[in-house]
Design an enzyme around this catalytic site. Structure first.
Site, PDB file in Angstrom:
ATOM      1  N   ASP A  25      -2.311   6.968   4.370  1.00  0.00           N
ATOM      2  CA  ASP A  25      -1.366   6.036   4.996  1.00  0.00           C
ATOM      3  C   ASP A  25      -2.068   4.998   5.877  1.00  0.00           C
ATOM      4  O   ASP A  25      -1.649   3.855   5.949  1.00  0.00           O
ATOM      5  CB  ASP A  25      -0.370   6.851   5.854  1.00  0.00           C
ATOM      6  N   GLU A  45      -0.514   6.059  17.438  1.00  0.00           N
ATOM      7  CA  GLU A  45       0.921   5.727  17.447  1.00  0.00           C
ATOM      8  C   GLU A  45       1.670   6.744  18.276  1.00  0.00           C
ATOM      9  O   GLU A  45       1.354   7.935  18.254  1.00  0.00           O
ATOM     10  CB  GLU A  45       1.455   5.744  16.021  1.00  0.00           C
ATOM     11  N   HIS A  66      -1.213  -5.042   5.712  1.00  0.00           N
ATOM     12  CA  HIS A  66      -0.701  -5.908   6.782  1.00  0.00           C
ATOM     13  C   HIS A  66      -1.658  -5.993   7.975  1.00  0.00           C
ATOM     14  O   HIS A  66      -1.570  -6.903   8.779  1.00  0.00           O
ATOM     15  CB  HIS A  66       0.724  -5.528   7.200  1.00  0.00           C
ATOM     16  N   LYS A  92       0.839  -1.183   0.000  1.00  0.00           N
ATOM     17  CA  LYS A  92       0.000   0.000   0.000  1.00  0.00           C
ATOM     18  C   LYS A  92       0.881   1.242   0.000  1.00  0.00           C
ATOM     19  O   LYS A  92       2.024   1.122   0.412  1.00  0.00           O
ATOM     20  CB  LYS A  92      -0.931  -0.001   1.218  1.00  0.00           C
ATOM     21  N   HIS A 115      -5.769   0.369   6.049  1.00  0.00           N
ATOM     22  CA  HIS A 115      -5.846  -0.425   7.280  1.00  0.00           C
ATOM     23  C   HIS A 115      -7.169  -0.255   8.034  1.00  0.00           C
ATOM     24  O   HIS A 115      -7.838  -1.229   8.367  1.00  0.00           O
ATOM     25  CB  HIS A 115      -4.714  -0.041   8.239  1.00  0.00           C
ATOM     26  N   LYS A 146      -2.923  -9.407  10.705  1.00  0.00           N
ATOM     27  CA  LYS A 146      -2.805  -9.438  12.172  1.00  0.00           C
ATOM     28  C   LYS A 146      -3.762 -10.486  12.715  1.00  0.00           C
ATOM     29  O   LYS A 146      -4.952 -10.473  12.397  1.00  0.00           O
ATOM     30  CB  LYS A 146      -3.127  -8.060  12.763  1.00  0.00           C
ATOM     31  N   LYS A 159      -0.271  10.285  14.712  1.00  0.00           N
ATOM     32  CA  LYS A 159       1.130  10.080  15.124  1.00  0.00           C
ATOM     33  C   LYS A 159       1.379  10.971  16.336  1.00  0.00           C
ATOM     34  O   LYS A 159       0.747  12.011  16.504  1.00  0.00           O
ATOM     35  CB  LYS A 159       2.074  10.506  14.001  1.00  0.00           C
TER      36      LYS A 159
END
Ligand code: BG6
Length: 501
Positions: free
Chosen positions: A245, A226, A188, A158, A250, A192, A350
């Site tokens: 992102d 994060e 990804h 991605k 996700h 998980k 972030k």
């Protein structure tokens, strides 16, 4: 845990073999698969990178990466590490130099002949997205997509495209040389364990599903917080932002798994048929609604303890006047029978105070509040699906405090996923690489899902671009982002959860 399908002999070619993703995630994942005994007896990894180096130098790099990112495992399996390195090869390939692919073809053919390995090849595009089309075209030019002598698959990282239109364009270009069953779009988060466990929680048990709908659920919160900033990835991130992102891929995939209908059977097509319906049912947020339903933020320089964190605009590779969002919160709706008018609050950022990924299902209050006069607290019925860290499921509800009267206290009944695992929980990349090796695309994103999620995020990104009146809020590092994000809950007393690690 992993697929029981037989794994055929094969070659894994990693484009961008010297990059961050290859070093941090891919090579350690392959080594874990190796020590776990999951790889076929005839298996090699070929790094394809722009740097001039010989096999010995690349093997040295791979060893360094594995020792750095898997220190315990590398020490515990020192002998296996040296054996594994013998299966690692390298070919210098400049991705934009077409003729280099002729050299790659000859190299791969010579290797597979010499080692008597079938020409089953996975090409992993661990490269900047603008190179995907070029590398795919170069592979096609030299017949490296042809399947007469073994299957060929490509794994594409991605972001898949920068927008709805570019994703369609990219898809068209890839399909001119590869069939859909050869294209693996990796996300990804789908690899998980805990995301897959959402399906098991919902569909294995009889008691979650009856309440999993608008009748009992008040709202859903999906958070991926994060602690770190963009670090050395400013160059990539400044063109991307949190929406491209994290949200487009996700978090919308997580939302789809949380909200999907139960498939009739558990196979790749049936599951993906259901998740895509959720994405297609997302209510579009029009340009005029963006300011009310979406909040964007950017972190600023902040002193945290004895450390000074630079602001986003001071990060390497970021434009000094950048308006790129490092935080996004969205109030979304899924217009279908099950979810009509239930808000889904999705946020990511972030430099927040904790690294936490979780889904919180907030249940509606009991229809009649019998204890209203007797206790101060509001009932807080939640099902928390914790993806990271401390993965597991928790249920929060009220219990009577022992003693006189009817004072109620919120308690939590928690299950930790780690208590269940006899062995270690595999990393997402291990699972996904192995799935691609056996040809199982269940946990890879399908083209229609990618398009549907672009369709949802595109108008928001467009509105930010063309309407300077939509604010970009600044927030200090180590805070939960702009407090304006709480306005998404309207006038109610509600606000975003502030989960700890
Ligand atoms: C990546 C993003 O896809 O996912 C990163 O590009 C982000 O910006 C990462 O940090 C988060 O993944 P995880 O598995 O650590 O939650």
């Amino acid at each position: 845990m992993f697929s029981k399908k037989k794994i055929e002999d094969q070659v894994l070619v990693i484009f961008g073999s010297n990059g961050d993703l290859a070093r941090r995630k891919l090579l350690p994942a392959i080594f874990q698969l190796y020590t776990g005994g999951f790889l076929p007896s005839k298996f090699i990894v070929t790094g394809a990178g722009s740097q001039e180096k010989d096999e010995a130098a690349y093997r040295n790099d791979v060893e360094t990466a594995i020792r750095e990112f898997l220190p315990k495992e590398a020490a515990a399996h020192a002998d296996e590490l040296s054996e594994f390195l013998k299966q690692v090869y390298y070919k210098k390939v400049h991705n934009q130099t077409r003729s280099d692919f002729e050299g790659l073809r000859d190299y791969l053919y010579e290797l597979t002949d010499r080692l008597e390995i079938h020409r089953n090849i996975i090409y992993y595009f661990s490269i900047p997205p603008f190179l995907y089309e070029t590398v795919a075209a170069n592979l096609v030019e030299y017949g490296l997509n042809r399947e007469e002598e073994g299957w060929k698959r490509i794994i594409v990282e991605k972001p898949f495209g920068y927008s709805y239109d570019t994703a369609i364009e990219l898809d068209k270009k890839l399909h001119s040389g590869f069939n859909e069953d050869q294209i693996y779009r990796i996300d990804h988060y789908l690899g998980k364990e805990t995301v897959q466990n959402i399906m098991v929680t919902r569909f294995y048990n009889g008691f979650f599903e009856p309440i999993w709908n608008r009748k009992y659920i008040d709202r859903v919160e999906i958070t991926a917080a994060e602690k770190i900033g963009v670090g050395g990835r400013g160059g990539y991130y400044d063109d991307s932002g949190a929406m491209r992102d994290m949200i487009q891929n996700h978090l919308l995939q997580v939302l789809a798994v949380v909200a999907m209908e139960p498939p009739a059977i558990f196979d790749s097509d049936s599951i993906r048929n259901e998740t895509v319906k959720v994405l297609q049912a997302l209510r579009p947020i029009k340009g005029s609604e963006v300011a009310q339903q979406v909040v964007r933020g950017q972190y600023i320089a902040t002193q945290v303890g004895d450390k000074m964190h630079p602001g986003y605009r001071q990060e390497q590779g970021v434009a000094p006047n950048s308006k790129t969002e490092t935080y996004v919160a969205i109030k979304a709706f899924i217009d279908n029978w099950r979810w009509g008018d239930v808000p889904f609050y999705i946020r990511t950022g972030k430099h927040l105070p904790a690294r936490v990924t979780e889904v919180v299902i907030h249940l509606k209050h009991a229809p009649h509040q019998l204890f209203k006069q007797l206790c101060l607290t509001q009932p807080n019925n939640m099902i928390i699906l914790r993806i990271h860290p401390d993965a597991g499921v928790a249920i929060d509800f009220g219990m009577k405090i022992p003693g006189a009267g009817y004072k109620v206290h919120n308690v939590e009944m928690a299950f930790k996923y780690a208590d269940l695992a006899e062995a270690k929980i595999p990393e997402a990349y291990e699972r996904l690489l192995l799935d691609c090796m056996v040809g199982d695309s269940t946990l890879y994103a399908r083209a229609d899902a990618v398009k549907a999620s672009w369709k949802f995020v595109d108008p928001i990104i467009q509105a930010w671009k063309i309407n300077p009146d939509i604010p970009l809020y600044f927030y200090e590092c180590n805070t939960w982002g702009p407090h304006e994000a709480n306005h998404l809950f309207g006038d109610s007393y509600l606000k975003w959860r502030e989960p700890g690690e």
